[in-house]
Motif scaffolding. Structure first.
Motif, short mmCIF file in Angstrom:
data_model
loop_
_atom_site.label_atom_id
_atom_site.label_comp_id
_atom_site.label_asym_id
_atom_site.label_seq_id
_atom_site.Cartn_x
_atom_site.Cartn_y
_atom_site.Cartn_z
N SER A 46 0.81 -1.23 0.00
CA SER A 46 0.00 0.00 0.00
C SER A 46 0.84 1.27 0.00
N ASP A 47 1.96 1.25 0.73
CA ASP A 47 2.75 2.48 0.85
C ASP A 47 3.54 2.79 -0.43
N ARG A 48 3.49 1.91 -1.43
CA ARG A 48 4.15 2.17 -2.71
C ARG A 48 3.18 2.60 -3.79
N ILE A 49 1.89 2.64 -3.47
CA ILE A 49 0.87 3.00 -4.45
C ILE A 49 0.56 4.50 -4.34
N PRO A 50 0.66 5.25 -5.43
CA PRO A 50 0.30 6.68 -5.35
C PRO A 50 -1.20 6.84 -5.03
N LEU A 55 -2.28 11.47 -8.92
CA LEU A 55 -2.35 10.92 -10.28
C LEU A 55 -1.61 11.79 -11.28
N ALA A 56 -1.82 13.10 -11.23
CA ALA A 56 -1.16 13.99 -12.19
C ALA A 56 0.35 13.94 -12.03
N ALA A 57 0.84 13.97 -10.80
CA ALA A 57 2.28 13.90 -10.58
C ALA A 57 2.84 12.57 -11.08
N ASP A 58 2.06 11.51 -10.92
CA ASP A 58 2.48 10.19 -11.36
C ASP A 58 2.62 10.13 -12.88
N LEU A 59 1.64 10.65 -13.61
CA LEU A 59 1.65 10.53 -15.06
C LEU A 59 2.37 11.68 -15.77
N ASN A 60 2.53 12.81 -15.12
CA ASN A 60 3.20 13.94 -15.77
C ASN A 60 4.72 13.84 -15.76
N ASP A 63 10.06 10.55 -16.66
CA ASP A 63 10.59 9.19 -16.58
C ASP A 63 9.47 8.24 -16.19
N HIS A 64 9.80 7.05 -15.75
CA HIS A 64 8.80 6.11 -15.29
C HIS A 64 8.62 6.21 -13.79
N SER A 65 7.43 5.84 -13.34
CA SER A 65 7.13 5.81 -11.91
C SER A 65 7.78 4.57 -11.29
N PRO A 66 7.98 4.56 -9.97
CA PRO A 66 8.57 3.37 -9.33
C PRO A 66 7.80 2.09 -9.64
N VAL A 67 6.48 2.18 -9.74
CA VAL A 67 5.67 1.02 -10.10
C VAL A 67 4.80 1.42 -11.30
N GLU A 68 5.02 0.78 -12.43
CA GLU A 68 4.23 1.05 -13.64
C GLU A 68 3.19 -0.04 -13.91
N GLY A 70 1.00 -3.17 -11.83
CA GLY A 70 0.71 -3.86 -10.59
C GLY A 70 -0.72 -3.61 -10.14
N TYR A 71 -1.04 -4.13 -8.97
CA TYR A 71 -2.38 -3.97 -8.41
C TYR A 71 -2.27 -4.00 -6.89
N GLY A 72 -3.30 -3.48 -6.23
CA GLY A 72 -3.29 -3.50 -4.77
C GLY A 72 -4.35 -2.58 -4.20
N THR A 73 -4.22 -2.33 -2.92
CA THR A 73 -5.18 -1.50 -2.18
C THR A 73 -4.43 -0.37 -1.49
N LEU A 74 -4.99 0.83 -1.53
CA LEU A 74 -4.35 1.97 -0.89
C LEU A 74 -4.40 1.86 0.63
N PRO A 75 -3.63 2.69 1.33
CA PRO A 75 -3.61 2.60 2.80
C PRO A 75 -4.96 2.81 3.47
N ASP A 76 -5.94 3.42 2.75
CA ASP A 76 -7.25 3.58 3.36
C ASP A 76 -7.99 2.25 3.50
N GLY A 77 -7.41 1.18 2.92
CA GLY A 77 -8.01 -0.14 3.03
C GLY A 77 -9.21 -0.36 2.14
N ARG A 78 -9.55 0.62 1.33
CA ARG A 78 -10.76 0.54 0.50
C ARG A 78 -10.48 0.75 -0.97
N THR A 79 -9.70 1.79 -1.30
CA THR A 79 -9.48 2.13 -2.71
C THR A 79 -8.63 1.07 -3.39
N VAL A 80 -9.15 0.52 -4.47
CA VAL A 80 -8.45 -0.48 -5.26
C VAL A 80 -7.72 0.22 -6.41
#
Length: 275
Positions: A46-50, A55-60, A63-68, A70-80
């Motif tokens: 979770s701590d590696r997922i933006p 989102l804008a900082a990630d795609l703007n 270079d490439h983001s640390p994770v391009e 993958g899948y997972g759940t954010l630290p809120d435990g809800r957002t996929v």
């Protein structure tokens, strides 16, 4: 949009009579290796997922983001969250802007993208042949209704395409971002957002896809009441499970990787024929 149109996978004789039938394939190409590796790997911590607000900082970034991928759940435990990188030799961003303004006008066009999973597509307003519009203007501000299988589950979705600039996502003559809000096509439930950035690389382009589902605050009180009515047997039949899970994010990542890789294999020729 014909709500009574039959839903099915693959192609029937009426589809095979379409002028673009030479692009119809019996099955969808596999996803590229980076997607396959992520599919058989563990969820991204979770701590590696933006978070969605990044989102804008990630795609703007250039270079490439640390994770391009993958899948997972954010630290809120809800957002996929799901992400997929797809390399596309010979493809340009302009081809994808054209595709998003063209494909939803007919379900057979939508099936070109993923014949194993796409069953139906319709538009709120058919702008596919409207005069005087750019390719981006044909889909931004419009809503596409799609029925598709993701991870073996039928999803009936309404995707409203938005101006990426409103989310701080940068575009140019050579880079585009297809950005949309995802909702249920059956109930007034907003599910999340998607973004597909297409930018030039040596020999073609790459697509960097992002999905955020179950974002807190998107589900309205009316939607919850409608869902409760369904659960009491008083509402319409639901095709999609709510809420989404990390396992769904895994399936969505693989689905995205397959459809994007598949279409990219013939998109330059399709674009040359019909743009």
């Amino acid at each position: 949009m014909d709500l009574d149109e039959p839903r099915y996978l693959g192609y029937k004789p009426a589809d095979l009579a379409k002028p673009y039938a030479k692009y119809m394939r019996s099955s969808t190409l596999p996803a590229q290796q980076q997607v396959v590796d992520a599919y058989f790997g563990d969820p991204v911590p979770s701590d590696r997922i933006p978070t969605f607000d990044r989102l804008a900082a990630d795609l703007n970034r250039a270079d490439h983001s640390p994770v391009e991928t993958g899948y997972g759940t954010l630290p809120d435990g809800r957002t996929v969250w799901a992400a997929a990188l797809t390399r596309m030799p010979g493809v340009t961003a302009a081809m994808w802007d054209w595709w998003f303004g063209w494909h939803s006008g007919e379900s057979a066009r939508y099936r070109l993208w993923h014949p194993d999973a796409h069953a139906y597509a319709g538009l709120l307003r058919d702008t596919t042949t409207a005069p005087g519009l750019t390719d981006r203007q044909r889909y931004i501000g419009n809503t596409s209704y799609v029925d598709e299988f993701i991870g073996g589950q039928l999803e009936q979705l309404a995707i409203s395409f938005l101006d990426p600039a409103g989310a701080g996502l940068r575009t140019s003559d050579t880079t585009t971002v297809v950005y949309g809000r995802v909702a249920s096509a059956q109930l007034p439930i907003a599910l999340g957002y998607l973004a597909h950035q297409v930018r030039p690389v040596a020999g073609g382009a790459e697509m960097r896809s992002r999905f955020y589902l179950n974002i807190p605050g998107l589900t309205s009180v009316d939607a919850l009441a409608a869902l409760a009515a369904h659960n009491r047997g008083e509402g319409p039949a639901l095709a999609q499970p709510l809420p989404f899970t990390a396992e769904f994010g895994r399936s969505l990542m693989e689905h995205c990787g397959r459809e994007m890789n598949h279409l990219a294999s013939f998109l330059p020729a399709l674009y040359a024929d019909y743009h």
